[in-house]
Design a protein around this motif. Structure first.
Motif, PDB file in Angstrom:
ATOM      1  N   ALA B  10     -21.607  -8.299  44.755  1.00 32.06           N
ATOM      2  CA  ALA B  10     -22.574  -9.200  44.775  1.00 32.06           C
ATOM      3  C   ALA B  10     -23.382  -8.444  45.722  1.00 32.06           C
ATOM      4  CB  ALA B  10     -21.863 -10.324  45.439  1.00 32.06           C
ATOM      5  N   PRO B  65     -23.068 -15.768  43.535  1.00 27.26           N
ATOM      6  CA  PRO B  65     -22.008 -14.907  44.061  1.00 27.26           C
ATOM      7  C   PRO B  65     -20.689 -15.540  44.164  1.00 27.26           C
ATOM      8  CG  PRO B  65     -23.646 -15.420  46.019  1.00 27.26           C
ATOM      9  CD  PRO B  65     -24.310 -15.926  44.385  1.00 27.26           C
ATOM     10  N   ALA B  69     -17.453 -14.042  42.618  1.00 23.87           N
ATOM     11  CA  ALA B  69     -16.260 -13.847  43.270  1.00 23.87           C
ATOM     12  C   ALA B  69     -14.995 -14.633  42.868  1.00 23.87           C
ATOM     13  CB  ALA B  69     -16.654 -14.415  44.723  1.00 23.87           C
ATOM     14  N   PHE B  77     -13.465  -8.224  44.971  1.00 27.69           N
ATOM     15  CA  PHE B  77     -15.102  -8.854  45.227  1.00 27.69           C
ATOM     16  C   PHE B  77     -15.590  -7.967  46.260  1.00 27.69           C
ATOM     17  CE2 PHE B  77     -17.703 -11.693  47.781  1.00 27.69           C
ATOM     18  CZ  PHE B  77     -18.734 -11.633  46.522  1.00 27.69           C
ATOM     19  N   GLU B  79     -18.381  -7.224  48.324  1.00 30.00           N
ATOM     20  CA  GLU B  79     -19.470  -8.161  49.202  1.00 30.00           C
ATOM     21  C   GLU B  79     -20.583  -7.170  49.679  1.00 30.00           C
ATOM     22  OE1 GLU B  79     -21.778  -9.619  51.317  1.00 30.00           O
ATOM     23  OE2 GLU B  79     -20.295  -9.095  52.952  1.00 30.00           O
ATOM     24  N   SER B  87     -24.336 -17.159  51.719  1.00 29.47           N
ATOM     25  CA  SER B  87     -23.859 -16.711  50.429  1.00 29.47           C
ATOM     26  C   SER B  87     -22.589 -16.007  50.664  1.00 29.47           C
ATOM     27  CB  SER B  87     -24.856 -16.072  49.758  1.00 29.47           C
ATOM     28  OG  SER B  87     -25.742 -17.036  49.019  1.00 29.47           O
ATOM     29  N   ALA B  88     -22.642 -14.598  51.627  1.00 30.35           N
ATOM     30  CA  ALA B  88     -22.057 -13.790  51.976  1.00 30.35           C
ATOM     31  C   ALA B  88     -20.606 -14.269  52.195  1.00 30.35           C
ATOM     32  CB  ALA B  88     -22.258 -12.676  52.842  1.00 30.35           C
ATOM     33  N   ALA B  91     -19.028 -16.849  49.572  1.00 30.78           N
ATOM     34  CA  ALA B  91     -18.401 -16.068  48.291  1.00 30.78           C
ATOM     35  C   ALA B  91     -17.076 -15.263  48.562  1.00 30.78           C
ATOM     36  CB  ALA B  91     -19.334 -15.017  47.852  1.00 30.78           C
ATOM     37  N   THR B  92     -17.217 -14.608  50.015  1.00 34.00           N
ATOM     38  CA  THR B  92     -15.945 -14.006  50.513  1.00 34.00           C
ATOM     39  C   THR B  92     -14.835 -14.880  50.656  1.00 34.00           C
ATOM     40  OG1 THR B  92     -17.400 -12.417  51.548  1.00 34.00           O
ATOM     41  CG2 THR B  92     -14.985 -12.583  52.477  1.00 34.00           C
ATOM     42  N   VAL B 102     -11.034  -8.295  48.823  1.00 36.55           N
ATOM     43  CA  VAL B 102     -12.488  -8.277  49.168  1.00 36.55           C
ATOM     44  C   VAL B 102     -12.739  -6.841  49.763  1.00 36.55           C
ATOM     45  CG1 VAL B 102     -14.157  -9.372  50.487  1.00 36.55           C
ATOM     46  CG2 VAL B 102     -12.655 -10.732  49.220  1.00 36.55           C
ATOM     47  N   THR B 104     -16.146  -5.149  51.818  1.00 34.63           N
ATOM     48  CA  THR B 104     -17.303  -5.658  52.416  1.00 34.63           C
ATOM     49  C   THR B 104     -18.094  -4.604  53.351  1.00 34.63           C
ATOM     50  OG1 THR B 104     -18.461  -7.421  53.448  1.00 34.63           O
ATOM     51  CG2 THR B 104     -16.526  -7.005  54.164  1.00 34.63           C
ATOM     52  N   ASN B 106     -20.059  -5.876  55.610  1.00 34.26           N
ATOM     53  CA  ASN B 106     -20.877  -6.817  56.315  1.00 34.26           C
ATOM     54  C   ASN B 106     -20.219  -6.776  57.908  1.00 34.26           C
ATOM     55  OD1 ASN B 106     -21.969  -9.271  57.232  1.00 34.26           O
ATOM     56  ND2 ASN B 106     -22.119 -10.159  55.344  1.00 34.26           N
TER      57      ASN B 106
END
Lengths: 428, 428
Positions: B10, B65, B69, B77, B79, B87-88, B91-92, B102, B104, B106
């Motif tokens: 995503a 997303p 996910a 997933f 991210e 959304s982040a 979805a996480t 996951v 990421t 982020n």
């Protein structure tokens, strides 16, 4: 509470004792981080009575490391004896055959027998890890094998023998001759029992061969490392390289080329302002270049109790956490035989010579270079009292074979006194 | 052939597209290294029609997303949307609740919700990894969490915002004012949409808070980071720090003390000859110090498609190899609340002031320092045309509160014009 991870440690020198201390003193931290207790259950060393600064009475003692390696209550055999063959190899093989994981700091053993040991580990479903074998506490094996696994590795370079870097740094900083700096390192206990392992570049070449294997998915090929020690580096070279903006380092370089795998451990010039150029003293540095990540530089202590024990414990903690990665980062059966590159990637070279002080001498040198297709980037002739003028040349990129041809031609003209010194300039 | 590891990605900005490219172009390499194929099965982004330089037609497209996910055919997933919430985060959380691992990049999401997400991962038996969130391609999360797991970490430092380091380097190298260097960075597209994330130190502080958690087993405490951006750094400070042998860096420092956890992201002076001092331009550097390993320095690109995608792939490859380590290196339930240190570790400080040009002025400054128990390491007064003399003082170690007391006393005497600038000198 899950079951403890039980270690059997063979070899209780500074590193082995350091590992025991960490396991004893940090039990809570290690268990919090790995999710299970880490315990030493048995140890082995040549001398049972030596004071190692840590109590060993709660561990079983084995005189024979092979017996230790195969004990039923040992999950991980920690091999810290050293030596390419002999007990270290026998015990490592026995551990793997018994399906036990092995953590070792033994670069010589892996450089010589890495492929066979990796295959043996695989055949027995065992894991063989060796972070401590390369660059001490710097997590270079982990970075290359795991963190950068999404990259095609384009080059790995490293200053991986602290003793050599100490000697070169002392020559440069204190104006010592090679012999004087060597004596000093010896007096400080920095040299291996066989100093050629250090100053001959062998120890560093062992490490380079392991990095090559991971980087390029090739079987360890230590014998294919082009090897040159630091014994011929003179104080003149260090001074004159500095005058041109370079430092001299014993630098390992490996890269995969269309012509095959290049592995070289040799004194090189690197720009004084680069991270490698700024690396003084006994510190190690490894530079990894990947097509995605660009350049990663890692610096730290390359030897010593704490840093090496830290690396051993990193591997132990991975095993405690259940991480099972192949020895050289991919299945041993998928590693391909290394095809050594017959010719090296072109580079600029540093060329130092003593030129006869007579008309036309420089022209003959320039002609010899030109006829070999080598162009000159920079040239300096220094003032002199003797009948020979020190001359320094930095060439544009050329091959070593073209350079050797040019040097032979110069020597035939009789204008250069003694053999010119040629050192590769590694672009960093 | 084992089953492929199936990714749902995503966010298809430069990093997301970079990850897709690596998976497509290096299929054989990734599979050789991880022992199983890596495949993208589905993607999601805001704009379906944008040309991202890589074909996406073979992947399922999801507008939402969260739907991506939780797809049955997604194992991991990935991210790459960014943003602390929205959304982040949704979805996480959905991925973790569905038991999916996951990966990421982020940092904001983890800095704000790291503990909750780590607990959520743990409750669902899922793994949450974030190498790409800190220092781009430099494998610092892996080094700290895994390689150095046998160490008590004594300090972590880092220059982790390339934009700030670019601005400071340009001020120093080209003599630009802060405003000019900021404009230049903006024109080059180096700044976030909200530039305060960069120059205010927030982005770098997010990263520091994540490192602290791993280093000290504490719950992420971004709000406890003592934060100061680079907006007040003047060209005078840069020049005069240089005159004293220092460079100014936006430096993050965390350490656990008897008084609690120190986390600071602020402009600091570091010796110009140190690795941190020599770090120019947009490059990142992280320094990790452990009681066993000593000091490890890691340097590399902190941002950009390739380096960040490399870090994402490192995490993906770990998951493909079956490595399951807790988010912050130990069970989320075992992370303790961070107790912020109320007072900072004593340090030397750089103090710049404009001193009234009249008899006794310097004595008053010296008296103010002395009465706060602060001794002077070095002092320089510069020639001047105006009625105020530029004065620079480097103090011996003192506390920030003693210094603030001394500065207040100086200001009361009326001999300093405008507020003196005080910057911490970090011993490196």
């Amino acid at each position: 509470m899950t079951s403890p991870l039980r270690l059997g440690i063979a070899g209780l020198g500074t590193v082995g004792a350091g590992v025991v201390k960490i396991v004893r003193q940090k039990a809570e931290l290690l268990s919090a981080r790995s999710g299970r207790p880490i315990a030493v259950v048995a140890v082995s060393a040549r001398n049972r009575d030596k004071d190692r600064g840590v109590s060993l009475t709660s561990y079983a003692w084995e005189d024979d490391p092979v017996t230790l390696a195969t004990r039923d209550d040992v999950d991980v055999f920690v091999e810290l004896m050293g030596g390419a063959d002999g007990s270290a190899k026998a015990a490592t093989e026995a551990a793997l055959d018994a399906g036990k994981d092995v953590v070792t700091a033994n670069k010589a053993m892996l450089a010589h027998h890495g492929q066979a040991l990796a295959e043996r580990a695989e055949a027995n479903g065992a894991i063989l890890r060796f972070e401590a074998a390369v660059a001490g506490g710097i997590p270079v094996i982990k970075a290359l094998t795991e963190a950068l696994a999404g990259n095609d590795i384009t080059r790995v370079m490293g200053v991986m023998n602290g003793t050599c870097n100490y000697i070169l740094t002392r020559m440069e900083g204190a104006g010592l001759s090679y012999a004087e700096a060597f004596e000093e390192a010896d007096a400080l206990g920095y040299l291996e029992a066989d100093p050629e392992l250090d100053v001959g570049g062998i120890d560093a070449a062992h490490k380079l061969a392991l990095l090559s294997s991971i980087a390029y998915g090739t079987q360890v090929a230590f014998d294919a490392v082009e090897l040159e020690g630091i014994g011929k580096v003179s104080i003149d070279d260090i001074r004159q390289a500095a005058d041109m903006g370079f430092k001299i380092k014993l630098l390992g370089v490996c890269r995969m080329t269309g012509r095959g795998l290049e592995q070289r451990m040799a004194p090189c010039l690197v720009p004084e302002g680069s991270p490698l150029g700024q690396l003084d003293g006994g510190t190690n540095m490894v530079v990894i270049e990947g097509d995605q990540v660009g350049q990663i530089v890692m610096r730290g202590a390359g030897a010593g109790e704490g840093p090496t024990a830290s690396a051993v414990m990193g591997d132990v903690m991975d095993l405690a956490r259940g991480f099972r990665v192949s020895t050289f980062g991919q299945a041993a059966s998928s590693l391909t035989p290394a095809v050594p590159a017959k010719t090296a990637t072109p580079a600029s070279f540093y060329l130092r010579m003593a030129l006869a002080d007579r008309p036309g001498a420089l022209a003959k040198v320039a002609t010899a270079l030109g006829e070999s297709g080598i162009s000159i980037d920079r040239m300096r002739q220094y003032g002199h009292q003797s009948d020979a003028a020190p001359v320094l040349i930095v060439t544009h990129k050329t091959t070593r074979s073209a350079l050797d041809q040019a040097i032979a031609a110069m020597e035939r003209t009789g204008v250069v006194q003694a053999a010119p010194v040629a050192l590769r300039i590694e672009r960093v």
